[in-house]
Design a protein around this motif. Structure first.
Motif, mmCIF file in Angstrom:
data_model
loop_
_atom_site.group_PDB
_atom_site.id
_atom_site.type_symbol
_atom_site.label_atom_id
_atom_site.label_comp_id
_atom_site.label_asym_id
_atom_site.label_seq_id
_atom_site.Cartn_x
_atom_site.Cartn_y
_atom_site.Cartn_z
ATOM 1 N N LEU A 169 3.262 3.019 -0.340
ATOM 2 C CA LEU A 169 2.261 1.935 0.100
ATOM 3 C C LEU A 169 3.115 0.703 -0.693
ATOM 4 O O LEU A 169 1.738 -0.393 -0.497
ATOM 5 C CB LEU A 169 1.349 2.006 -1.837
ATOM 6 N N ARG A 170 4.056 0.088 -1.163
ATOM 7 C CA ARG A 170 5.005 -1.260 -1.283
ATOM 8 C C ARG A 170 4.676 -1.743 -0.537
ATOM 9 O O ARG A 170 4.888 -3.134 -0.903
ATOM 10 C CB ARG A 170 5.585 -1.041 -2.455
ATOM 11 N N ALA A 198 -2.473 -6.332 3.675
ATOM 12 C CA ALA A 198 -3.356 -6.379 3.293
ATOM 13 C C ALA A 198 -3.899 -7.132 5.096
ATOM 14 O O ALA A 198 -3.690 -7.684 6.123
ATOM 15 C CB ALA A 198 -4.058 -7.710 2.613
ATOM 16 N N GLY A 199 -5.160 -6.241 5.392
ATOM 17 C CA GLY A 199 -6.084 -5.762 6.776
ATOM 18 C C GLY A 199 -5.247 -4.720 7.838
ATOM 19 O O GLY A 199 -5.707 -4.609 8.880
ATOM 20 N N ARG A 258 -0.702 -3.537 -3.843
ATOM 21 C CA ARG A 258 -0.788 -4.520 -3.484
ATOM 22 C C ARG A 258 -2.234 -4.700 -4.240
ATOM 23 O O ARG A 258 -3.080 -4.341 -3.349
ATOM 24 C CB ARG A 258 -0.205 -6.327 -2.276
ATOM 25 N N ALA A 259 -2.414 -5.955 -4.603
ATOM 26 C CA ALA A 259 -4.134 -6.340 -4.909
ATOM 27 C C ALA A 259 -5.015 -5.810 -4.389
ATOM 28 O O ALA A 259 -5.556 -5.505 -3.643
ATOM 29 C CB ALA A 259 -4.174 -6.808 -6.270
ATOM 30 N N GLY A 260 -4.515 -7.188 -2.854
ATOM 31 C CA GLY A 260 -5.342 -7.302 -1.695
ATOM 32 C C GLY A 260 -5.335 -6.176 -0.919
ATOM 33 O O GLY A 260 -6.411 -6.043 -0.588
ATOM 34 N N GLY A 277 -10.197 -2.126 1.776
ATOM 35 C CA GLY A 277 -9.394 -1.954 2.169
ATOM 36 C C GLY A 277 -8.837 -0.727 3.014
ATOM 37 O O GLY A 277 -9.663 0.264 2.437
ATOM 38 N N THR A 278 -7.575 -0.493 3.423
ATOM 39 C CA THR A 278 -7.140 0.484 4.786
ATOM 40 C C THR A 278 -7.478 1.976 3.600
ATOM 41 O O THR A 278 -7.720 3.011 3.674
ATOM 42 C CB THR A 278 -6.397 1.252 5.459
ATOM 43 N N ILE A 279 -6.975 1.138 2.342
ATOM 44 C CA ILE A 279 -6.343 2.511 1.138
ATOM 45 C C ILE A 279 -7.404 3.414 0.440
ATOM 46 O O ILE A 279 -7.713 4.259 1.026
ATOM 47 C CB ILE A 279 -4.767 2.067 0.656
#
Length: 130
Positions: free
Chosen positions: A25-26, A30-31, A77-79, A85-87
């Protein structure tokens, strides 16, 4: 270890899942779509000509039994944690609805504030010596 065991057909994982995707995940931006994430992180570089439509079909239209191993929710990440968001969409079941998900995270990540967590497992006593 779970992904390695699946790859070696151990612990009945190969019988339970057709595909296991380990997502760090790190490294998620974003996007990025779930297809982008799988292509970037889970497919060998020499397979760069894999058609995105094949990945889309596998994730959304096939009856494949899929396990997502999401490593490090606390490092996302916060974004990437925004509702659209996807996650978050994956965790809430808005995408890849039939998949199974296992998330690793530090307890302070707040994941259970945003998503229904079915089971918590606390691992303690891990050290570099073991």
């Amino acid at each position: 270890t779970i992904a390695v065991n699946w790859g070696q057909s151990q612990r009945n994982l190969a019988e339970r899942f057709d595909y296991v995707f380990l997502v760090r995940l790190r490294e998620v931006e974003a996007g990025e779509s779930i297809e982008d994430i799988i292509i970037d992180q889970c497919l060998p570089l020499e397979d760069g000509d894999i058609d995105r439509e094949v990945v889309d079909h596998l994730l959304h239209k096939s009856k494949a039994r899929i396990l997502f191993l999401l490593d490090g929710y606390d490092e996302l990440r916060a974004g990437c944690k925004k509702k659209k968001g996807t996650i978050p969409n994956l965790l809430s079941g808005k995408i890849c609805k039939r998949s199974h998900i296992l998330v690793s995270s530090l307890p302070s990540s707040g994941i259970d504030e945003h998503f229904k967590v079915e089971q918590h497992v606390l691992v303690s006593g891990i050290s570099k010596d073991k």
